[in-house]
Write an enzyme that holds these catalytic residues in place. Sequence first.
Site, short mmCIF file in Angstrom:
data_model
loop_
_atom_site.label_atom_id
_atom_site.label_comp_id
_atom_site.label_asym_id
_atom_site.label_seq_id
_atom_site.Cartn_x
_atom_site.Cartn_y
_atom_site.Cartn_z
N GLU A 18 -9.10 0.62 -4.59
CA GLU A 18 -8.13 1.26 -3.69
C GLU A 18 -6.96 1.81 -4.49
OE1 GLU A 18 -7.03 -1.72 -0.85
OE2 GLU A 18 -9.05 -1.88 -0.01
N ASP A 60 0.88 -1.18 0.00
CA ASP A 60 0.00 0.00 0.00
C ASP A 60 0.91 1.22 0.00
OD1 ASP A 60 -2.22 -1.62 0.14
OD2 ASP A 60 -2.37 -1.51 2.32
#
Length: 220
Positions: free
Chosen positions: A198, A141
Amino acid sequence: MKFNKIVLVLCFAGILLSCKSYLDSTKSTTLLDITAETDEDKFVNLKNYSNDFIYDMKYATADNFLKEKVYPCDECFLRVKTVKSLLAANKNFIEKGFKIKLYDCYRPRAIQRKMWKIVPDANYVANPRRGSIHNKGGAVDITLIDSLGIELDMGTKFDFFGEEASHNYLNLNDTIIQNRKFLKEIMLQNNFSSFDSEWWHYNLNGSKADKVENLKWKCN
């Protein structure tokens, strides 16, 4: 001393499974060469291979959607093959005046279970029975920072679970759209794939086939 020797022998023999349950979080005194690593599936600490990343490991703090610290410390372990691609991507960003900032890397299955216990909803947390690519050491991430250390505007915060976080959501200003596009293009060029809902999540191509792991790390 005799006991330690016995334990060492048992570890090599594969009798004590706990011998393999922890990753070494010791920092190398000098940077290591990732190309010297021949085992592509081995887990390594990214910090030992580059000083060119910024770390903001959210789950090592309470500054996350769980509102709870679930990592013992802010380590970033990944498989060797993931690190190789991530280093290549960051090199491309650096050439353009940017750097990768990391929010999350490998996540042991035990921590996945802990997260599921806090928020047992597959819309927000992967069910630990199946696991996620984070549990396989193939997911990161991330966001980007500029030469002044300022994060690029991506339109939402990390772990914002709304439609605005999707790559497909275009009701954003041109700067945000271009920032997301820039991040995505470089990552895709370096053997990663994006996750539609995302903007921050990237998986190493092929990592879905890897084993879900529960290797933990001890903090120094």
